[in-house]
Motif scaffolding. Structure first.
Motif, PDB file in Angstrom:
ATOM      1  N   VAL A  93      -4.715  24.260  28.450  1.00 19.00           N
ATOM      2  CA  VAL A  93      -5.081  24.739  29.776  1.00 19.00           C
ATOM      3  C   VAL A  93      -3.950  24.495  30.772  1.00 19.00           C
ATOM      4  O   VAL A  93      -3.406  23.397  30.840  1.00 19.00           O
ATOM      5  N   PHE A 116     -12.149  21.772  35.753  1.00 16.49           N
ATOM      6  CA  PHE A 116     -11.145  21.063  34.970  1.00 16.49           C
ATOM      7  C   PHE A 116      -9.804  21.749  35.171  1.00 16.49           C
ATOM      8  O   PHE A 116      -9.734  22.906  35.573  1.00 16.49           O
ATOM      9  N   SER A 117      -8.732  21.032  34.911  1.00 14.80           N
ATOM     10  CA  SER A 117      -7.389  21.609  34.974  1.00 14.80           C
ATOM     11  C   SER A 117      -6.492  20.870  33.998  1.00 14.80           C
ATOM     12  O   SER A 117      -6.708  19.694  33.705  1.00 14.80           O
ATOM     13  N   SER A 137      -6.440  19.972  27.434  1.00 17.59           N
ATOM     14  CA  SER A 137      -6.911  20.912  26.421  1.00 17.59           C
ATOM     15  C   SER A 137      -8.435  20.982  26.441  1.00 17.59           C
ATOM     16  O   SER A 137      -9.115  20.047  26.849  1.00 17.59           O
ATOM     17  N   LEU A 138      -8.927  22.104  25.988  1.00 13.96           N
ATOM     18  CA  LEU A 138     -10.359  22.376  25.943  1.00 13.96           C
ATOM     19  C   LEU A 138     -10.715  22.649  24.490  1.00 13.96           C
ATOM     20  O   LEU A 138     -10.061  23.455  23.827  1.00 13.96           O
ATOM     21  N   THR A 156     -15.590  20.544  25.338  1.00 16.14           N
ATOM     22  CA  THR A 156     -15.085  19.216  25.691  1.00 16.14           C
ATOM     23  C   THR A 156     -13.667  19.341  26.218  1.00 16.14           C
ATOM     24  O   THR A 156     -12.833  20.030  25.624  1.00 16.14           O
ATOM     25  N   HIS A 157     -13.391  18.679  27.341  1.00 12.04           N
ATOM     26  CA  HIS A 157     -12.044  18.656  27.924  1.00 12.04           C
ATOM     27  C   HIS A 157     -11.377  17.343  27.554  1.00 12.04           C
ATOM     28  O   HIS A 157     -12.034  16.300  27.464  1.00 12.04           O
ATOM     29  N   SER A 158     -10.056  17.373  27.374  1.00 10.05           N
ATOM     30  CA  SER A 158      -9.313  16.197  26.910  1.00 10.05           C
ATOM     31  C   SER A 158      -9.408  15.008  27.855  1.00 10.05           C
ATOM     32  O   SER A 158      -9.339  13.865  27.405  1.00 10.05           O
ATOM     33  N   GLU A 185     -11.755  15.155  30.928  1.00 11.85           N
ATOM     34  CA  GLU A 185     -13.047  15.206  31.630  1.00 11.85           C
ATOM     35  C   GLU A 185     -14.237  14.951  30.712  1.00 11.85           C
ATOM     36  O   GLU A 185     -15.351  14.753  31.181  1.00 11.85           O
ATOM     37  N   LEU A 187     -18.163  19.044  28.923  1.00 12.10           N
ATOM     38  CA  LEU A 187     -18.406  19.833  30.124  1.00 12.10           C
ATOM     39  C   LEU A 187     -19.678  20.664  30.033  1.00 12.10           C
ATOM     40  O   LEU A 187     -20.337  20.918  31.043  1.00 12.10           O
TER      41      LEU A 187
END
Length: 199
Positions: free
Chosen positions: A48, A61-62, A65-66, A78-80, A82, A85
């Motif tokens: 991302v 998120f920013s 990776s997602l 799942t965000h790396s 956060e 999600l």
């Protein structure tokens, strides 16, 4: 050969001069939904850049990776940094800004602009639809249907042909889940490459 190409270009140009019928004008023809090839994936990792959010719950998120993982009848996102999600059978990943420099998702060795509609198919595989403005869609077609180094006039002709082709699909089914695929069965679409400055 040159005469046939010239006549074809004139006809395509003439078609762009006529206004769309009233029913088509009501549809958002400025957006193209492209079904991306995922090779029957049950897990996809996307790199991302830029800011995004999950439309269904507003989680943003920013960077990082997602990971999309299909299991037990749902897709878990799942965000790396956060964490988890969202979990469900359908969701949309939206960019906060739509200009080409605002970020992208990178997966399958390609960089994509725009939004993403993700769905769990009855087969258990993940379907990804890239929802992208028409102009940004053309970035991902023209340089791959032809070479970015072709003469500018040839690239312009390809852009007109690609636009006419995809608008035919959009206007035929404006509310379809997707309008077109990303392979040569429709038009080759490989996302965005900023190095291709001629398109």
């Amino acid at each position: 050969m040159k005469r046939t190409l010239a006549i074809t270009l004139i006809l395509l140009f003439a078609l762009t001069l006529f206004p769309a019928p009233a029913s088509a004008a009501a549809a958002d023809i400025g957006v193209v939904r492209v079904r991306l090839t995922t090779n029957n994936a049950t897990s996809i990792v996307m790199s991302v850049t830029g800011e995004y959010f999950i439309n269904e719950n507003g989680r943003s998120f920013s960077g990082g990776s997602l990971t999309l993982r299909a299991a037990n009848g749902v897709i878990t996102v799942t965000h790396s940094t956060e964490g988890e999600l969202y979990s469900g059978t359908f969701f949309s990943i939206k960019r906060t800004k739509m200009d080409a420099s605002a970020g992208s998702m990178y997966f399958n060795s390609r960089r994509y602009l725009g939004h993403f509609n993700v769905k769990l198919l009855s087969t258990g595989y993940i379907q990804v639809i890239n929802e992208v403005p028409l102009a940004q869609y053309l970035y991902g077609v023209v340089a791959y249907e032809m070479n970015n180094n072709y003469p500018i006039d040839a690239l312009k002709a390809q852009a007109i042909a690609a636009k006419s082709y995809v608008l035919t699909s959009v206007l035929a089914s404006p509310n379809a889940e997707y309008h077109i695929g990303d392979t040569s069965s429709d038009q080759v679409y490989k996302g965005y490459n900023s190095a291709y400055t001629n398109v």
